[in-house]
Design a protein around this motif. Structure first.
Motif, PDB file in Angstrom:
ATOM      1  N   VAL A  41      69.483  52.940 -20.516  1.00  0.00           N
ATOM      2  CA  VAL A  41      67.888  53.553 -20.866  1.00  0.00           C
ATOM      3  C   VAL A  41      67.861  54.893 -19.377  1.00  0.00           C
ATOM      4  CG1 VAL A  41      67.585  51.513 -22.492  1.00  0.00           C
ATOM      5  CG2 VAL A  41      67.392  51.810 -20.121  1.00  0.00           C
ATOM      6  N   ASN A  42      66.649  54.815 -19.788  1.00  0.00           N
ATOM      7  CA  ASN A  42      65.762  55.881 -18.843  1.00  0.00           C
ATOM      8  C   ASN A  42      65.098  54.819 -17.070  1.00  0.00           C
ATOM      9  OD1 ASN A  42      64.158  55.931 -20.663  1.00  0.00           O
ATOM     10  ND2 ASN A  42      63.037  57.082 -20.360  1.00  0.00           N
ATOM     11  N   VAL A  43      65.499  55.131 -16.424  1.00  0.00           N
ATOM     12  CA  VAL A  43      64.461  54.182 -15.496  1.00  0.00           C
ATOM     13  C   VAL A  43      64.037  54.921 -14.651  1.00  0.00           C
ATOM     14  CG1 VAL A  43      64.866  51.893 -14.027  1.00  0.00           C
ATOM     15  CG2 VAL A  43      66.633  52.185 -15.392  1.00  0.00           C
ATOM     16  N   GLU A  44      62.387  54.761 -14.031  1.00  0.00           N
ATOM     17  CA  GLU A  44      61.758  55.307 -13.297  1.00  0.00           C
ATOM     18  C   GLU A  44      61.939  55.102 -12.359  1.00  0.00           C
ATOM     19  OE1 GLU A  44      58.608  56.858 -16.085  1.00  0.00           O
ATOM     20  OE2 GLU A  44      59.623  57.951 -17.119  1.00  0.00           O
ATOM     21  N   ASN A  45      60.771  55.940 -11.482  1.00  0.00           N
ATOM     22  CA  ASN A  45      60.352  54.999 -10.615  1.00  0.00           C
ATOM     23  C   ASN A  45      59.262  55.635  -9.575  1.00  0.00           C
ATOM     24  OD1 ASN A  45      60.686  55.818  -6.603  1.00  0.00           O
ATOM     25  ND2 ASN A  45      63.018  53.938  -7.296  1.00  0.00           N
ATOM     26  N   ILE A  52      65.941  57.813 -13.434  1.00  0.00           N
ATOM     27  CA  ILE A  52      67.543  59.039 -14.097  1.00  0.00           C
ATOM     28  C   ILE A  52      67.346  58.113 -16.084  1.00  0.00           C
ATOM     29  CG2 ILE A  52      68.541  56.351 -13.912  1.00  0.00           C
ATOM     30  CD1 ILE A  52      70.722  58.441 -13.177  1.00  0.00           C
ATOM     31  N   CYS A  53      68.058  59.518 -16.388  1.00  0.00           N
ATOM     32  CA  CYS A  53      67.784  59.328 -17.868  1.00  0.00           C
ATOM     33  C   CYS A  53      69.128  58.246 -18.261  1.00  0.00           C
ATOM     34  CB  CYS A  53      67.686  61.160 -17.891  1.00  0.00           C
ATOM     35  SG  CYS A  53      67.177  62.353 -17.460  1.00  0.00           S
ATOM     36  N   ALA A  54      68.377  58.774 -19.273  1.00  0.00           N
ATOM     37  CA  ALA A  54      69.636  57.319 -20.835  1.00  0.00           C
ATOM     38  C   ALA A  54      70.860  58.084 -20.316  1.00  0.00           C
ATOM     39  CB  ALA A  54      68.473  57.071 -21.397  1.00  0.00           C
ATOM     40  N   GLU A  55      71.062  59.544 -20.662  1.00  0.00           N
ATOM     41  CA  GLU A  55      72.490  59.828 -20.940  1.00  0.00           C
ATOM     42  C   GLU A  55      73.152  58.955 -19.589  1.00  0.00           C
ATOM     43  OE1 GLU A  55      69.901  60.705 -21.131  1.00  0.00           O
ATOM     44  OE2 GLU A  55      70.417  62.981 -22.626  1.00  0.00           O
ATOM     45  N   ARG A  56      72.184  59.725 -18.573  1.00  0.00           N
ATOM     46  CA  ARG A  56      72.813  59.516 -17.052  1.00  0.00           C
ATOM     47  C   ARG A  56      73.214  58.056 -16.258  1.00  0.00           C
ATOM     48  NH1 ARG A  56      70.349  62.201 -13.160  1.00  0.00           N
ATOM     49  NH2 ARG A  56      68.409  63.175 -15.206  1.00  0.00           N
ATOM     50  N   GLY A  85      64.209  65.410 -30.099  1.00  0.00           N
ATOM     51  CA  GLY A  85      65.012  64.968 -29.061  1.00  0.00           C
ATOM     52  C   GLY A  85      65.199  65.551 -27.921  1.00  0.00           C
ATOM     53  N   SER A  86      65.837  66.385 -27.122  1.00  0.00           N
ATOM     54  CA  SER A  86      67.001  67.294 -26.332  1.00  0.00           C
ATOM     55  C   SER A  86      66.941  66.813 -25.309  1.00  0.00           C
ATOM     56  CB  SER A  86      65.783  68.217 -26.399  1.00  0.00           C
ATOM     57  OG  SER A  86      66.886  69.293 -26.022  1.00  0.00           O
ATOM     58  N   PRO A  87      68.412  66.331 -24.855  1.00  0.00           N
ATOM     59  CA  PRO A  87      68.897  65.907 -23.532  1.00  0.00           C
ATOM     60  C   PRO A  87      67.975  67.231 -22.488  1.00  0.00           C
ATOM     61  CG  PRO A  87      71.126  66.428 -25.350  1.00  0.00           C
ATOM     62  CD  PRO A  87      69.576  67.218 -25.866  1.00  0.00           C
TER      63      PRO A  87
END
Ligand code: THU
Length: 135
Positions: A41-45, A52-56, A85-87
């Motif tokens: 999942v995406n984890v913001e700061n 970080i994005c969900a894909e990464r 919903g585009s990467p």
């Protein structure tokens, strides 16, 4: 592949996203051929850049757990988007590094299944190890 089941799993997973700044949740599930799932999942700061994005979030875990592109059945991506919903660009570069260009990707948004694409569709003519030469 049961699209409804995948959509349900992505929607449950996206609730784990940490998005106090964008409130835009993204979830990614890498379905392996052995039945295992690798999730991100995406984890913001608060400092924004370290987010970080969900894909990464998902792809390095695939590597960490000892799997590679040959083990992947399908990659499913959910975004809170109203439309396509585009990467993001950085994720496209990571996708092309770690998966085959022919790798199937299923894209979902807030409302529905958008469609089936490939990693190469998102990054045609991408920079890969084949380009990494000065000869
Ligand atoms: N985001 C992803 O997780 N993946 C993408 O490919 C697009 C963008 C996240 C980053 C940020 O947390 C939020 O979506 C808004 O940009």
């Amino acid at each position: 592949m049961d699209l409804n089941k995948i959509y349900e799993e992505l929607k449950i997973l996206k609730e784990n996203a940490y998005t106090p700044y964008s409130n835009f949740n993204v979830s990614c599930i890498i379905y392996l051929k052995n039945g295992k799932q690798i999730k991100g999942v995406n984890v913001e700061n608060a400092a924004y850049n370290p987010g970080i994005c969900a894909e990464r979030a998902a792809l390095p875990q695939m590597i960490t757990q000892g799997y590679n592109k040959d083990d992947v059945d399908v990659v499913a991506l959910y975004t809170d988007s109203e439309g396509f919903g585009s990467p993001c660009g950085t994720c496209r570069q990571t996708l092309i590094e770690l998966l085959y260009p022919e790798q199937k990707m299923l894209i979902f948004n807030k409302h529905e299944f958008i469609g089936e694409y490939t990693v190469g569709y998102f990054l045609p003519n991408g920079f890969t190890n084949n380009n990494l030469t000065n000869k």
